[in-house]
Design a protein around this motif. Structure first.
Motif, PDB file in Angstrom:
ATOM      1  N   VAL A 108      -6.122   1.249   3.254  1.00 22.68           N
ATOM      2  CA  VAL A 108      -5.977   2.352   2.318  1.00 22.68           C
ATOM      3  C   VAL A 108      -7.289   3.147   2.329  1.00 22.68           C
ATOM      4  O   VAL A 108      -8.358   2.591   2.587  1.00 22.68           O
ATOM      5  CB  VAL A 108      -5.627   1.835   0.900  1.00 22.68           C
ATOM      6  N   ASP A 109      -7.188   4.420   2.072  1.00 23.59           N
ATOM      7  CA  ASP A 109      -8.357   5.276   2.005  1.00 23.59           C
ATOM      8  C   ASP A 109      -9.335   4.727   0.964  1.00 23.59           C
ATOM      9  O   ASP A 109      -8.935   4.330  -0.134  1.00 23.59           O
ATOM     10  CB  ASP A 109      -7.894   6.694   1.630  1.00 23.59           C
ATOM     11  N   GLU A 110     -10.608   4.712   1.299  1.00 20.54           N
ATOM     12  CA  GLU A 110     -11.636   4.145   0.419  1.00 20.54           C
ATOM     13  C   GLU A 110     -11.665   4.841  -0.943  1.00 20.54           C
ATOM     14  O   GLU A 110     -11.781   4.192  -1.989  1.00 20.54           O
ATOM     15  CB  GLU A 110     -13.019   4.260   1.084  1.00 20.54           C
ATOM     16  N   THR A 111     -11.504   6.145  -0.962  1.00 19.86           N
ATOM     17  CA  THR A 111     -11.509   6.890  -2.232  1.00 19.86           C
ATOM     18  C   THR A 111     -10.327   6.465  -3.104  1.00 19.86           C
ATOM     19  O   THR A 111     -10.492   6.225  -4.302  1.00 19.86           O
ATOM     20  CB  THR A 111     -11.457   8.411  -1.967  1.00 19.86           C
ATOM     21  N   LEU A 112      -9.157   6.353  -2.494  1.00 24.50           N
ATOM     22  CA  LEU A 112      -7.980   5.922  -3.251  1.00 24.50           C
ATOM     23  C   LEU A 112      -8.187   4.518  -3.792  1.00 24.50           C
ATOM     24  O   LEU A 112      -7.859   4.237  -4.951  1.00 24.50           O
ATOM     25  CB  LEU A 112      -6.728   5.987  -2.369  1.00 24.50           C
ATOM     26  N   LYS A 113      -8.737   3.626  -2.980  1.00 26.02           N
ATOM     27  CA  LYS A 113      -8.990   2.241  -3.422  1.00 26.02           C
ATOM     28  C   LYS A 113      -9.921   2.235  -4.634  1.00 26.02           C
ATOM     29  O   LYS A 113      -9.652   1.545  -5.632  1.00 26.02           O
ATOM     30  CB  LYS A 113      -9.598   1.432  -2.290  1.00 26.02           C
ATOM     31  N   ASN A 114     -10.983   3.010  -4.575  1.00 25.54           N
ATOM     32  CA  ASN A 114     -11.947   3.042  -5.679  1.00 25.54           C
ATOM     33  C   ASN A 114     -11.334   3.654  -6.940  1.00 25.54           C
ATOM     34  O   ASN A 114     -11.539   3.138  -8.043  1.00 25.54           O
ATOM     35  CB  ASN A 114     -13.199   3.811  -5.264  1.00 25.54           C
ATOM     36  N   GLU A 115     -10.583   4.726  -6.778  1.00 21.00           N
ATOM     37  CA  GLU A 115      -9.938   5.352  -7.937  1.00 21.00           C
ATOM     38  C   GLU A 115      -8.899   4.412  -8.551  1.00 21.00           C
ATOM     39  O   GLU A 115      -8.771   4.330  -9.773  1.00 21.00           O
ATOM     40  CB  GLU A 115      -9.295   6.677  -7.531  1.00 21.00           C
ATOM     41  N   PHE A 116      -8.159   3.707  -7.703  1.00 21.15           N
ATOM     42  CA  PHE A 116      -7.157   2.756  -8.191  1.00 21.15           C
ATOM     43  C   PHE A 116      -7.838   1.623  -8.960  1.00 21.15           C
ATOM     44  O   PHE A 116      -7.395   1.239 -10.052  1.00 21.15           O
ATOM     45  CB  PHE A 116      -6.333   2.218  -7.019  1.00 21.15           C
TER      46      PHE A 116
END
Length: 96
Positions: free
Chosen positions: A10-18
């Motif tokens: 998964v995209d790193e930004t999406l992982k962090n936001e999730f």
């Protein structure tokens, strides 16, 4: 319950936001993903059950029609007209 590991990219930004959104709800990302997976499986089961029910209902209708157990369009329209008149009478009566 036996457990298995589910790995995906998964995209790193999406992982962090999730992860941040999960933390706000006092949950871990893994907990939410398990919840989402359970919900998805349940929805698919319900959809399959509804589809099976619907197909049974259609088959019942087809079988009835093939057996000649049908109502003419005129009879259906006459029954509908009676219901419309009753509804109109109730609406008119309640408006008085």
């Amino acid at each position: 319950m036996s457990e298995a590991t589910f790995t995906f990219r998964v995209d790193e930004t999406l992982k962090n936001e999730f992860a941040a959104a999960a933390k706000i709800r006092d949950r871990t990302g893994a907990q939410l993903l398990r919840d989402f997976m359970r919900d998805f499986v349940r929805q698919q089961q319900e959809a399959a059950e509804h589809d099976a029910w619907f197909r049974r209902q259609v088959q019942i209708g087809l079988d009835s029609a093939a057996a000649g157990d049908v109502i003419s369009a005129e009879e259906v329209e006459a029954q509908a007209e009676i219901r419309r008149a009753e509804t109109q009478r109730k609406l008119t009566g309640s408006a008085s």
